[in-house]
Design an enzyme around this catalytic site. Structure first.
Site, PDB file in Angstrom:
ATOM      1  N   GLY A 165     -11.747  20.779 -11.301  1.00  0.00           N
ATOM      2  CA  GLY A 165     -12.746  19.744 -11.082  1.00  0.00           C
ATOM      3  C   GLY A 165     -12.892  19.401  -9.622  1.00  0.00           C
ATOM      4  O   GLY A 165     -12.062  19.784  -8.781  1.00  0.00           O
ATOM      5  N   PRO A 166     -13.947  18.671  -9.265  1.00  0.00           N
ATOM      6  CA  PRO A 166     -14.156  18.268  -7.872  1.00  0.00           C
ATOM      7  C   PRO A 166     -13.041  17.362  -7.384  1.00  0.00           C
ATOM      8  O   PRO A 166     -12.286  16.799  -8.188  1.00  0.00           O
ATOM      9  CB  PRO A 166     -15.513  17.530  -7.923  1.00  0.00           C
ATOM     10  N   PRO A 167     -12.914  17.196  -6.086  1.00  0.00           N
ATOM     11  CA  PRO A 167     -11.876  16.294  -5.561  1.00  0.00           C
ATOM     12  C   PRO A 167     -12.110  14.855  -6.007  1.00  0.00           C
ATOM     13  O   PRO A 167     -13.240  14.374  -6.073  1.00  0.00           O
ATOM     14  CB  PRO A 167     -12.018  16.439  -4.037  1.00  0.00           C
ATOM     15  N   GLY A 178      -9.397  12.951 -10.714  1.00  0.00           N
ATOM     16  CA  GLY A 178      -8.237  12.496 -11.462  1.00  0.00           C
ATOM     17  C   GLY A 178      -7.356  13.591 -12.004  1.00  0.00           C
ATOM     18  O   GLY A 178      -6.643  13.377 -12.989  1.00  0.00           O
ATOM     19  N   LYS A 179      -7.331  14.759 -11.376  1.00  0.00           N
ATOM     20  CA  LYS A 179      -6.489  15.861 -11.876  1.00  0.00           C
ATOM     21  C   LYS A 179      -5.010  15.539 -11.709  1.00  0.00           C
ATOM     22  O   LYS A 179      -4.210  15.691 -12.635  1.00  0.00           O
ATOM     23  CB  LYS A 179      -6.861  17.154 -11.125  1.00  0.00           C
ATOM     24  N   GLU A 192     -39.388   3.831   8.051  1.00  0.00           N
ATOM     25  CA  GLU A 192     -38.730   3.561   6.768  1.00  0.00           C
ATOM     26  C   GLU A 192     -39.711   3.034   5.732  1.00  0.00           C
ATOM     27  O   GLU A 192     -39.580   3.345   4.536  1.00  0.00           O
ATOM     28  CB  GLU A 192     -37.582   2.578   6.971  1.00  0.00           C
ATOM     29  N   HIS A 202     -41.368   5.995   4.067  1.00  0.00           N
ATOM     30  CA  HIS A 202     -40.571   6.524   2.966  1.00  0.00           C
ATOM     31  C   HIS A 202     -40.689   5.643   1.722  1.00  0.00           C
ATOM     32  O   HIS A 202     -40.915   6.136   0.603  1.00  0.00           O
ATOM     33  CB  HIS A 202     -39.095   6.605   3.363  1.00  0.00           C
ATOM     34  N   ASP A 221     -34.877  14.739   7.520  1.00  0.00           N
ATOM     35  CA  ASP A 221     -35.858  14.872   6.444  1.00  0.00           C
ATOM     36  C   ASP A 221     -36.458  16.269   6.416  1.00  0.00           C
ATOM     37  O   ASP A 221     -36.650  16.863   5.345  1.00  0.00           O
ATOM     38  CB  ASP A 221     -36.964  13.834   6.617  1.00  0.00           C
TER      39      ASP A 221
END
EC number: 3.4.24.-
Length: 654
Positions: free
Chosen positions: A221-223, A226-227, A443, A446, A524
């Site tokens: 799993g990704p970092p 909770g491994k 902004e 956007h 962007d």
């Protein structure tokens, strides 16, 4: 030694001289002493060569002429004292002190000629004592250094003897303080690992049916998902001996050490079976053999070979379960992943909404949350957060609460903590000026396009308060969790996102002119180009048709090599790809210009409000826009959602 002797003399002898002078205040000159000796007045001379002084004893009837009067004629005569009498028997009033030079030959000669008792009485030499003490001190220091070196050499010898020993941390009864109730958000993984715990605690019910205990479980799993926490929970639940170490601890610069440590680890584990061996970051030692340019590493490959043999070789290791964790399963050797070694691969993925809610409830146990805080709303605001991110979020909120001297954590601190983690800490607002107005128009461009386009994400907030990292402002959307979790991006969503990315550049061109355009849209444009290239070369969403034109990635687990792979299409097709990418980007920019141009008055109104308040939330922004134009209803996205995090923020670092 010479320095010590001189210091010793200064400290020891000087007070003695002063004491002698204080006890014999009547000093006699050297010339007067010679005259008194010739006159027969001197009885005894005691010479101290160490202090270079003489203690002169006069006859009772012959005091020094310069210090006492002549004896009275009517005084009764006295007998001449014994020249060898002790000075203590003589009247102390007849004792004088004379300071002498180093050499006094005439004094000795004159004393012999006049029958004066001349004795040499040196004071005890303290230099010898000081020298002895200094020598003893030096010898003691040398002996101490020798003992330290012997101790270190003995430790090095012991370390050399234990060089091939395993460095695993061992606990006979693992007391990690973590059980399955402390792990939330990964229920599927917990269910699979619960069977491992049952195997260890109650193996008879599985053995009765012919089932065999799994030899290895690989947590992928990704970092931050909770491994390692799961491994601690397994150890805490199973209550069996637990060995834990990192994959990098097997590898040393000397060939064969890693394999020796693997053998020693499994030997200890078999002696304490049933038990658990946990290897964190196993990709450090379990990479594919012979991968990469120039071959593999001999030490790492020998260590891997020994690990493969120990897990499933000629010798039986029943009762020993190996649990490993990695976030790089693609680089692991295929022999390590086959059944019989790592029988199960448990995926520990990013938590869903219910998972995030459970994780927040676990980490909020020791937090002073205000009654108005809803963990349900916080979980909705944090799609894409891992368990470690959520723990850090509540910790940052608690820190902000303490800094603001509040008693409880409120929603304001949690919102600020989300922005601090995902975007950066806020800085001092800019003063009014051209730069601040340009950032505001950028902004708002956007945010306005995000609001009026039907398939774009819902606006969360827009602000011109600068953040650390060079971000002058940002417009943050509420990401669609269904799209992010599933990865099913529609063509309409991708296109609206690309138009929204060009909103800042379009606002600069329309409001200030092409000559006043700034590099603020650099990020962007990079995102726009990447999305357009993916649509053309991988998604088949262009006029070129459903063609996979970027599917020549190298399969080597070492990643990209230093040699660029040769494209599997012609040069004319490469030209067409470039034309399609440019056409998509230009179409999105033109669409953004059209929207900004048609809403120029609305843009000015929004900028004035933003300059005054410096931050607008999505609800207030949409209310202002609704007074000028129609606002589409975002299907599947409730308007009452609170701010949320998006992995790739469209904010531009102005």
């Amino acid at each position: 030694m010479a320095v010590g002797t001189v210091l010793g003399q200064g400290l020891v002898f000087s007070p003695l001289v002063l004491g002698q002078q204080q006890r014999s205040p009547e000093l006699l000159s050297y010339g007067q002493l010679l005259k008194d000796m010739e006159a027969g007045k001197v009885l005894r001379i005691e010479y101290d060569p160490m202090q270079e002084v003489a203690r002169v004893t006069y006859k009772e009837d012959g005091n020094a002429s310069d210090t006492t009067d002549s004896p009275s004629t009517d005084s009764p005569p006295t007998d001449t004292p014994n020249p060898t009498a002790s000075p203590a028997a003589v009247n102390l009033a007849n004792i004088k002190t004379v300071v002498l030079f180093a050499d006094n030959p005439e004094l000795v000669t004159l004393a012999r000629d006049n029958g004066v008792d001349f004795a040499v009485s040196p004071t005890p030499d303290s230099d010898v004592v000081l020298s002895l003490l200094a020598n003893l001190l030096v010898v003691g220091v040398i002996l101490s250094l020798v003992l330290v070196l012997l101790k270190r050499s003995g430790g090095a010898a012991n370390q050399a003897m234990n060089f091939g020993k395993s460095r695993a941390r061992f606990q006979m009864e693992a007391k990690t303080g973590v059980v399955f109730d402390d792990v939330a958000g990964i229920e599927e993984a917990k269910e699979e690992l619960q069977e491992v715990v049952t195997f260890l605690k109650q193996p008879e019910q599985f053995i009765r049916l012919g089932a065999k205990i799994p030899k290895g479980v690989l947590l992928v799993g990704p970092p931050g998902t909770g491994k390692t926490l799961l491994a601690k929970a397994i150890a805490g639940e199973a209550e069996v001996p637990f060995f834990s170490m990192s994959g990098s601890e097997f590898v040393e610069m000397f060939v064969g050490v890693g394999a020796s440590r693997v053998r020693d680890l499994f030997r200890k584990a078999k002696e304490n079976s049933p038990c658990i061996i946990f290897i964190d970051e196993i990709d450090a030692v379990g990479r594919q053999r012979g991968a990469g340019i120039g071959g593999g590493n001999d030490e790492r490959e020998q260590t891997l070979n020994q690990l493969l043999t120990e897990m499933d070789g000629f010798e039986d290791n029943s009762g020993v379960i190996v649990i490993a964790a990695t976030n790089r399963p693609d680089v692991l050797d295929s022999a390590l992943l086959r059944p019989g070694r790592f029988d199960r691969q448990v995926t520990v993925d990013l938590p869903t909404f219910q998972g995030r809610l459970g994780i927040l409830e676990v980490h909020a146990r020791d937090k002073m949350l205000d009654s108005s805080v809803s963990l349900d709303s916080v979980a909705r605001r944090t799609p894409g957060f891992s368990g470690a991110d959520l723990a850090n979020l509540l910790n940052e909120a608690a820190i902000l609460t303490a800094r603001r001297r509040k008693e409880h954590i409120t929603l304001a601190e949690i919102s600020d903590a989300i922005d601090r983690i995902t975007i950066g800490s806020s800085l001092t607002p800019l003063l009014d000026g051209k730069k601040k107005r340009l950032i505001a128009y950028h902004e708002v461009g956007h945010a306005l396009i995000m609001t009026v386009l039907e398939h774009a994400d819902l606006l969360d907030k827009v602000t011109i308060i600068p953040r650390s990292g060079g971000i002058g402002g940002f417009a943050k959307p509420v990401p669609n969790e269904e799209v992010i979790d599933s990865g099913l991006y529609s063509r309409a969503w991708l296109r609206d996102r690309m138009v929204m990315l060009m909103g800042g550049r379009a606002a600069e061109e329309v409001i200030f002119g092409r000559d006043e355009v700034t590099p603020g849209a650099m990020g962007d444009i990079r995102q726009l180009t990447n999305l357009a290239r993916e649509m053309v070369t991988r998604y088949g969403m262009s006029d070129l048709g459903p063609l996979a034109l970027n599917d020549n990635e190298p399969d080597s687990p070492m990643g990209r090599t230093w040699m660029s792979p040769r494209p599997d299409y012609s040069e004319s097709m490469a030209v067409n790809i470039d034309h399609q990418i440019r056409a998509l980007a230009q179409q999105c920019l033109n669409e953004a210009r059209r929207i900004v141009g048609e809403n120029r008055g609305l843009m000015d109104r929004l900028v004035e409000v933003l300059l005054d308040q410096e931050e607008l939330d999505g609800e207030e922004f949409r209310r202002i826009v609704a007074n000028y134009t129609a606002v589409p209803d975002k299907k599947g996205t409730p308007n009452a959602l609170l701010p949320a995090w998006i992995t790739e923020s469209p904010s531009s670092p102005l």
